[in-house]
Scaffold this motif. Structure first.
Motif, mmCIF file in Angstrom:
data_model
loop_
_atom_site.group_PDB
_atom_site.id
_atom_site.type_symbol
_atom_site.label_atom_id
_atom_site.label_comp_id
_atom_site.label_asym_id
_atom_site.label_seq_id
_atom_site.Cartn_x
_atom_site.Cartn_y
_atom_site.Cartn_z
ATOM 1 N N THR A 143 104.693 -43.865 69.156
ATOM 2 C CA THR A 143 104.280 -42.594 69.213
ATOM 3 C C THR A 143 103.303 -42.209 67.929
ATOM 4 O OG1 THR A 143 106.289 -41.582 70.283
ATOM 5 C CG2 THR A 143 105.186 -39.979 69.090
ATOM 6 N N ILE A 144 102.396 -41.458 67.960
ATOM 7 C CA ILE A 144 101.495 -41.087 66.852
ATOM 8 C C ILE A 144 102.295 -40.106 65.968
ATOM 9 C CG2 ILE A 144 99.387 -40.035 66.072
ATOM 10 C CD1 ILE A 144 98.089 -41.247 68.931
ATOM 11 N N VAL A 145 102.109 -40.238 64.629
ATOM 12 C CA VAL A 145 102.615 -39.423 63.628
ATOM 13 C C VAL A 145 101.751 -38.769 62.936
ATOM 14 C CG1 VAL A 145 104.306 -39.414 61.865
ATOM 15 C CG2 VAL A 145 104.718 -40.988 63.554
ATOM 16 N N VAL A 146 102.047 -37.468 62.665
ATOM 17 C CA VAL A 146 101.112 -36.709 61.850
ATOM 18 C C VAL A 146 102.395 -36.289 60.976
ATOM 19 C CG1 VAL A 146 99.974 -34.351 61.498
ATOM 20 C CG2 VAL A 146 99.650 -35.751 63.493
ATOM 21 N N SER A 147 101.814 -36.720 59.619
ATOM 22 C CA SER A 147 102.770 -36.603 58.479
ATOM 23 C C SER A 147 102.321 -35.744 57.243
ATOM 24 C CB SER A 147 103.058 -38.190 58.036
ATOM 25 O OG SER A 147 104.029 -38.224 57.156
ATOM 26 N N GLY A 148 103.121 -35.203 56.588
ATOM 27 C CA GLY A 148 102.975 -34.901 55.178
ATOM 28 C C GLY A 148 102.282 -35.826 54.435
ATOM 29 N N ASN A 149 101.489 -35.478 53.481
ATOM 30 C CA ASN A 149 101.137 -36.455 52.421
ATOM 31 C C ASN A 149 101.818 -36.622 51.305
ATOM 32 O OD1 ASN A 149 100.405 -34.404 50.953
ATOM 33 N ND2 ASN A 149 98.155 -34.460 51.293
ATOM 34 N N CYS A 150 103.272 -36.317 51.205
ATOM 35 C CA CYS A 150 103.919 -36.776 50.022
ATOM 36 C C CYS A 150 103.985 -38.120 49.439
ATOM 37 C CB CYS A 150 105.231 -35.930 49.739
ATOM 38 S SG CYS A 150 106.327 -36.557 51.084
ATOM 39 N N ALA A 151 104.406 -38.753 48.412
ATOM 40 C CA ALA A 151 104.182 -39.844 48.131
ATOM 41 C C ALA A 151 105.015 -40.928 49.133
ATOM 42 C CB ALA A 151 104.881 -40.281 46.713
ATOM 43 N N ALA A 152 106.347 -40.625 49.290
ATOM 44 C CA ALA A 152 107.295 -41.235 49.818
ATOM 45 C C ALA A 152 106.690 -41.677 51.487
ATOM 46 C CB ALA A 152 108.559 -40.850 50.171
ATOM 47 N N LEU A 153 106.227 -40.427 52.152
ATOM 48 C CA LEU A 153 105.725 -40.593 53.614
ATOM 49 C C LEU A 153 104.441 -41.486 53.494
ATOM 50 C CD1 LEU A 153 106.593 -37.116 54.723
ATOM 51 C CD2 LEU A 153 108.088 -38.967 54.870
ATOM 52 N N ASN A 154 103.663 -41.347 52.528
ATOM 53 C CA ASN A 154 102.369 -42.181 52.390
ATOM 54 C C ASN A 154 102.788 -43.652 52.236
ATOM 55 O OD1 ASN A 154 100.307 -40.347 52.659
ATOM 56 N ND2 ASN A 154 100.383 -39.930 50.738
ATOM 57 N N GLU A 155 103.736 -43.824 51.464
ATOM 58 C CA GLU A 155 104.364 -45.322 51.093
ATOM 59 C C GLU A 155 104.580 -45.888 52.310
ATOM 60 O OE1 GLU A 155 107.020 -47.892 48.076
ATOM 61 O OE2 GLU A 155 106.710 -45.743 47.836
ATOM 62 N N VAL A 156 105.537 -45.373 52.985
ATOM 63 C CA VAL A 156 106.311 -45.848 54.012
ATOM 64 C C VAL A 156 105.500 -46.104 55.283
ATOM 65 C CG1 VAL A 156 108.192 -45.372 55.785
ATOM 66 C CG2 VAL A 156 108.659 -44.795 53.415
ATOM 67 N N THR A 157 104.442 -45.279 55.757
ATOM 68 C CA THR A 157 103.654 -45.499 56.709
ATOM 69 C C THR A 157 102.586 -46.485 56.471
ATOM 70 O OG1 THR A 157 102.397 -43.466 56.261
ATOM 71 C CG2 THR A 157 104.264 -43.159 57.597
ATOM 72 N N LYS A 158 102.023 -46.538 55.165
ATOM 73 C CA LYS A 158 100.995 -47.387 55.071
ATOM 74 C C LYS A 158 99.548 -47.258 55.831
ATOM 75 C CE LYS A 158 104.126 -50.412 52.675
ATOM 76 N NZ LYS A 158 104.124 -51.143 51.508
ATOM 77 N N GLY A 159 99.107 -46.197 56.066
ATOM 78 C CA GLY A 159 98.022 -45.866 56.921
ATOM 79 C C GLY A 159 98.389 -46.048 58.435
ATOM 80 N N ALA A 160 99.351 -45.849 58.678
ATOM 81 C CA ALA A 160 99.795 -45.854 60.319
ATOM 82 C C ALA A 160 100.219 -44.338 60.732
ATOM 83 C CB ALA A 160 101.023 -46.848 60.472
ATOM 84 N N ALA A 161 99.927 -43.658 59.979
ATOM 85 C CA ALA A 161 100.099 -42.083 60.303
ATOM 86 C C ALA A 161 98.928 -41.257 60.073
ATOM 87 C CB ALA A 161 101.536 -41.421 59.806
ATOM 88 N N ILE A 162 98.686 -40.187 60.487
ATOM 89 C CA ILE A 162 97.781 -39.343 60.070
ATOM 90 C C ILE A 162 98.165 -38.425 59.077
ATOM 91 C CG2 ILE A 162 96.361 -37.331 60.890
ATOM 92 C CD1 ILE A 162 96.613 -38.569 63.772
ATOM 93 N N HIS A 163 97.830 -38.667 57.865
ATOM 94 C CA HIS A 163 98.404 -37.700 56.708
ATOM 95 C C HIS A 163 97.731 -36.442 56.345
ATOM 96 C CE1 HIS A 163 101.575 -40.514 55.599
ATOM 97 N NE2 HIS A 163 100.741 -41.665 55.806
ATOM 98 N N VAL A 164 98.326 -35.252 56.158
ATOM 99 C CA VAL A 164 97.842 -34.066 56.241
ATOM 100 C C VAL A 164 98.434 -33.185 55.074
ATOM 101 C CG1 VAL A 164 97.356 -33.629 58.629
ATOM 102 C CG2 VAL A 164 99.490 -33.091 57.703
ATOM 103 N N ASP A 165 97.711 -32.430 54.511
ATOM 104 C CA ASP A 165 98.376 -31.317 53.399
ATOM 105 C C ASP A 165 99.448 -30.411 53.990
ATOM 106 O OD1 ASP A 165 98.978 -29.530 51.526
ATOM 107 O OD2 ASP A 165 97.219 -29.100 51.172
ATOM 108 N N PRO A 166 100.796 -30.678 53.915
ATOM 109 C CA PRO A 166 101.755 -29.955 54.449
ATOM 110 C C PRO A 166 101.916 -28.569 53.947
ATOM 111 C CG PRO A 166 102.528 -31.269 52.573
ATOM 112 C CD PRO A 166 101.174 -31.547 52.789
#
Length: 193
Positions: A143-166
């Motif tokens: 499933t596609i994930v739209v994720s907040g761009n905090c450090a932990a979420l960025n690190e865990v997904t490593k480019g596999a999510a769409i990161h946004v300013d929460p």
């Protein structure tokens, strides 16, 4: 000396594990497992929560905005039934959109793999997390994930999510629209596999 021998090497991490039940499940099985919840498809999944770091109020505002321009979409918000009803009374929301917001109370963990699989996208716009296991579970279900761009979420997904300013509702909405255009793109989904 003993402390030095047992010290963790900087840069070595042990991540949370993923339960094997989070995997791709056939669509028919998902629809059967979710039939009691009267869910309609396609839908955005959001895991509601009163904790401010989960950012549910902004998530709900972005979902409402998305639904207003995407008449064929629904949203399922888990663990936010009572709070969501109260919040919706204070927001300007048309009856059409209220009818497309499916607010669920507690959902057993055994149902979550079906929800992730059936969702078009998981909106997970946390402001702060130590790990963010739901996004990993959703990616394991392709499933596609739209994720907040905090450090932990960025690190865990490593480019596999769409990161946004929460903190920016327009950014959340842009992420949802990007997820819609990806239309379950295999190339994007395989980044999280």
């Amino acid at each position: 000396r003993m402390i030095q021998e047992h010290a963790l090497d900087v840069g070595s991490y042990i991540y949370n594990g993923l339960n094997k039940k989070f995997k791709v499940i056939p669509e028919k099985d998902c629809h059967e497992a979710l039939s009691a919840f009267e869910i309609k498809y396609p839908f955005i999944l959001h895991l509601g929560n009163k904790d401010p770091k989960k950012n549910t109020i902004r998530a709900l505002q972005a979902i409402i905005s998305f639904l207003s321009s995407n008449q064929d979409y629904y949203s399922v918000i888990v663990d936010y039934q009572e709070e969501g009803k109260v919040l919706l009374e204070n927001l300007v929301v048309t009856e059409d959109i209220k009818d497309r917001l499916i607010l669920l109370d507690f959902v057993p963990q055994s149902v979550m793999p079906y929800l992730y699989n059936a969702a078009h996208v998981l909106l997970y716009p946390s402001i702060q997390e130590s790990f963010g296991i739901p996004q990993i579970e959703a990616m394991a279900c392709e499933t596609i994930v739209v994720s907040g761009n905090c450090a932990a979420l960025n690190e865990v997904t490593k480019g596999a999510a769409i990161h946004v300013d929460p903190l920016d509702i327009d950014s959340l909405l842009k992420g949802l629209n990007e997820a819609k255009t990806l239309n379950n793109s295999k190339e994007f989904i395989e980044r999280g596999a």
